[in-house]
Design a protein around this motif. Sequence first.
Motif, PDB file in Angstrom:
ATOM      1  N   GLU A  61     -24.486 -25.601  18.102  1.00 30.92           N
ATOM      2  CA  GLU A  61     -23.865 -25.111  19.329  1.00 30.92           C
ATOM      3  C   GLU A  61     -22.459 -24.651  18.967  1.00 30.92           C
ATOM      4  O   GLU A  61     -21.522 -25.431  18.902  1.00 30.92           O
ATOM      5  N   GLY A  62     -22.324 -23.366  18.702  1.00 34.63           N
ATOM      6  CA  GLY A  62     -21.011 -22.841  18.354  1.00 34.63           C
ATOM      7  C   GLY A  62     -20.496 -23.460  17.070  1.00 34.63           C
ATOM      8  O   GLY A  62     -21.137 -23.395  16.023  1.00 34.63           O
ATOM      9  N   ARG A  63     -19.341 -24.112  17.144  1.00 37.68           N
ATOM     10  CA  ARG A  63     -18.751 -24.738  15.945  1.00 37.68           C
ATOM     11  C   ARG A  63     -19.352 -26.103  15.650  1.00 37.68           C
ATOM     12  O   ARG A  63     -18.979 -26.742  14.654  1.00 37.68           O
ATOM     13  N   TYR A  64     -20.243 -26.578  16.505  1.00 39.74           N
ATOM     14  CA  TYR A  64     -20.852 -27.902  16.318  1.00 39.74           C
ATOM     15  C   TYR A  64     -22.261 -27.744  15.737  1.00 39.74           C
ATOM     16  O   TYR A  64     -23.036 -26.909  16.184  1.00 39.74           O
ATOM     17  N   SER A  65     -22.570 -28.564  14.764  1.00 42.72           N
ATOM     18  CA  SER A  65     -23.932 -28.649  14.261  1.00 42.72           C
ATOM     19  C   SER A  65     -24.268 -30.105  14.012  1.00 42.72           C
ATOM     20  O   SER A  65     -23.390 -30.934  13.776  1.00 42.72           O
ATOM     21  N   LEU A  66     -25.543 -30.398  14.106  1.00 44.27           N
ATOM     22  CA  LEU A  66     -25.996 -31.768  13.934  1.00 44.27           C
ATOM     23  C   LEU A  66     -26.838 -31.829  12.670  1.00 44.27           C
ATOM     24  O   LEU A  66     -27.856 -31.141  12.563  1.00 44.27           O
ATOM     25  N   ASN A  67     -26.405 -32.636  11.723  1.00 47.35           N
ATOM     26  CA  ASN A  67     -27.142 -32.822  10.476  1.00 47.35           C
ATOM     27  C   ASN A  67     -28.127 -33.968  10.678  1.00 47.35           C
ATOM     28  O   ASN A  67     -27.782 -35.145  10.540  1.00 47.35           O
ATOM     29  N   PHE A  68     -29.363 -33.614  11.035  1.00 47.28           N
ATOM     30  CA  PHE A  68     -30.388 -34.586  11.404  1.00 47.28           C
ATOM     31  C   PHE A  68     -31.252 -34.908  10.198  1.00 47.28           C
ATOM     32  O   PHE A  68     -31.938 -34.041   9.663  1.00 47.28           O
ATOM     33  N   GLN A  69     -31.212 -36.182   9.778  1.00 46.46           N
ATOM     34  CA  GLN A  69     -32.051 -36.641   8.684  1.00 46.46           C
ATOM     35  C   GLN A  69     -32.896 -37.794   9.216  1.00 46.46           C
ATOM     36  O   GLN A  69     -32.461 -38.961   9.231  1.00 46.46           O
ATOM     37  N   LYS A  70     -34.099 -37.441   9.633  1.00 46.86           N
ATOM     38  CA  LYS A  70     -34.940 -38.380  10.369  1.00 46.86           C
ATOM     39  C   LYS A  70     -35.321 -39.589   9.522  1.00 46.86           C
ATOM     40  O   LYS A  70     -35.329 -40.722  10.010  1.00 46.86           O
ATOM     41  N   ALA A  71     -35.666 -39.371   8.265  1.00 46.92           N
ATOM     42  CA  ALA A  71     -36.107 -40.481   7.411  1.00 46.92           C
ATOM     43  C   ALA A  71     -34.973 -41.479   7.197  1.00 46.92           C
ATOM     44  O   ALA A  71     -35.206 -42.683   7.083  1.00 46.92           O
ATOM     45  N   ARG A  72     -33.754 -40.983   7.165  1.00 43.80           N
ATOM     46  CA  ARG A  72     -32.594 -41.859   6.979  1.00 43.80           C
ATOM     47  C   ARG A  72     -32.047 -42.351   8.310  1.00 43.80           C
ATOM     48  O   ARG A  72     -31.100 -43.135   8.337  1.00 43.80           O
ATOM     49  N   LYS A  73     -32.607 -41.853   9.403  1.00 40.19           N
ATOM     50  CA  LYS A  73     -32.150 -42.207  10.740  1.00 40.19           C
ATOM     51  C   LYS A  73     -30.648 -41.938  10.882  1.00 40.19           C
ATOM     52  O   LYS A  73     -29.869 -42.806  11.298  1.00 40.19           O
ATOM     53  N   SER A  74     -30.277 -40.733  10.513  1.00 41.28           N
ATOM     54  CA  SER A  74     -28.880 -40.351  10.688  1.00 41.28           C
ATOM     55  C   SER A  74     -28.787 -39.037  11.447  1.00 41.28           C
ATOM     56  O   SER A  74     -29.670 -38.176  11.358  1.00 41.28           O
ATOM     57  N   ALA A  75     -27.717 -38.888  12.196  1.00 42.04           N
ATOM     58  CA  ALA A  75     -27.500 -37.711  13.053  1.00 42.04           C
ATOM     59  C   ALA A  75     -26.009 -37.393  13.044  1.00 42.04           C
ATOM     60  O   ALA A  75     -25.312 -37.574  14.041  1.00 42.04           O
ATOM     61  N   ASN A  76     -25.536 -36.899  11.930  1.00 47.14           N
ATOM     62  CA  ASN A  76     -24.102 -36.660  11.777  1.00 47.14           C
ATOM     63  C   ASN A  76     -23.674 -35.375  12.469  1.00 47.14           C
ATOM     64  O   ASN A  76     -24.374 -34.360  12.431  1.00 47.14           O
ATOM     65  N   LEU A  77     -22.505 -35.402  13.068  1.00 47.20           N
ATOM     66  CA  LEU A  77     -21.949 -34.223  13.733  1.00 47.20           C
ATOM     67  C   LEU A  77     -21.006 -33.512  12.770  1.00 47.20           C
ATOM     68  O   LEU A  77     -20.121 -34.144  12.187  1.00 47.20           O
ATOM     69  N   VAL A  78     -21.200 -32.221  12.618  1.00 48.02           N
ATOM     70  CA  VAL A  78     -20.319 -31.410  11.789  1.00 48.02           C
ATOM     71  C   VAL A  78     -19.546 -30.455  12.695  1.00 48.02           C
ATOM     72  O   VAL A  78     -20.141 -29.710  13.474  1.00 48.02           O
ATOM     73  N   ILE A  79     -18.230 -30.521  12.600  1.00 50.22           N
ATOM     74  CA  ILE A  79     -17.376 -29.594  13.351  1.00 50.22           C
ATOM     75  C   ILE A  79     -16.750 -28.651  12.336  1.00 50.22           C
ATOM     76  O   ILE A  79     -16.049 -29.085  11.402  1.00 50.22           O
ATOM     77  N   SER A  80     -17.005 -27.377  12.494  1.00 51.97           N
ATOM     78  CA  SER A  80     -16.438 -26.402  11.551  1.00 51.97           C
ATOM     79  C   SER A  80     -15.146 -25.825  12.123  1.00 51.97           C
ATOM     80  O   SER A  80     -14.923 -25.851  13.341  1.00 51.97           O
ATOM     81  N   ALA A  81     -14.290 -25.368  11.248  1.00 53.11           N
ATOM     82  CA  ALA A  81     -13.039 -24.710  11.656  1.00 53.11           C
ATOM     83  C   ALA A  81     -12.309 -25.509  12.730  1.00 53.11           C
ATOM     84  O   ALA A  81     -12.101 -25.033  13.854  1.00 53.11           O
ATOM     85  N   SER A  82     -11.915 -26.729  12.404  1.00 52.94           N
ATOM     86  CA  SER A  82     -11.305 -27.645  13.376  1.00 52.94           C
ATOM     87  C   SER A  82     -10.101 -27.015  14.065  1.00 52.94           C
ATOM     88  O   SER A  82      -9.303 -26.294  13.443  1.00 52.94           O
TER      89      SER A  82
END
Lengths: 115, 112
Positions: A61-82
Motif C-alpha cells: 500500500e504505497g510506501r508500506y509493504s508487508l513481508n509475509f513469511q507464513k512458515a516462519r509466522k512473521s509479518a514484518n512491515l517495511v516502510i520505504s522512503a521514511s
Amino acid sequence: AQKITQTQPGMFVQEKEAVTLDCTYDTSDQSYGLFWYKQPSSGEMIFLIYQGSYDEQNATEGRYSLNFQKARKSANLVISASQLGDSAMYFCAMISPYNNNDMRFGAGTRLTVKP
Amino acid sequence: DGGITQSPKYLFRKEGQNVTLSCEQNLNHDAMYWYRQDPGQGLRLIYYSQIVNDFQKGDIAEGYSVSREKKESFPLTVTSAQKNPTAFYLCASTGAGTGELFFGEGSRLTVL
C-alpha cells in the motif's frame, strides 16, 4: 490462543531510508488476517495494510509493504522512503474466524524518523 | 461523513465514581469493540459485541460493563470496581470483509 509479538520497543531511522518493523504471531488456525496500524501521538489508530493468510503475494500500500513469511509466522512491515510524519507507534494485529474475529494486538514499536 | 464518534475526549473523575464513555458509529457495522490502552503498551480487549443485544467479555472485562441496545451505539461504563481505571479507551467497529477495525479518536480517562 493467539499471540502477537513485536520485539522492538523502539526504532530509529534516517529520513528517506527504509525501515523494517518486526512482527511474529502464534496461531494454530489456518485462516487468519494480519494488520498493521499506525498510532500518532494524537492517539487515533490508522489502518495501514492487510494480509490474508491465503494471500500468496505480499501486500503493498504505497510506501508500506508487508513481508509475509507464513512458515516462519512473521509479518514484518517495511516502510520505504521514511518521512518525518512516519514517527509514531506501530501495532501489528491479527484476527481469526475461529476466535470470534476479535482483533489481538502486539505491544507496539515506537518509530522515530530523524531528519 | 461516516465514522465512529467517541465522547468525551478527556474525562476526569474522582475515585469510586462510575463513568460512562460513549461510542456511536454510522458505518452500519454489526460488530463493535472496546479496547484499553495503557501508556507505551498495546491494546487490550475489554468487551465486544457482534450483534445488537449481545456482547461478550474480552481479556480484561472485570470492573467494566457494556450495553448494545442499538446497532449504532456501544457505551462502556467504567465502574468503581475497576481498580486502575486511568487509561486511554478506544472504541472500534467492523463490517463484512477483511475484518479491518475502524477506530474512534479515543477517550482519555483520568481518575483522581
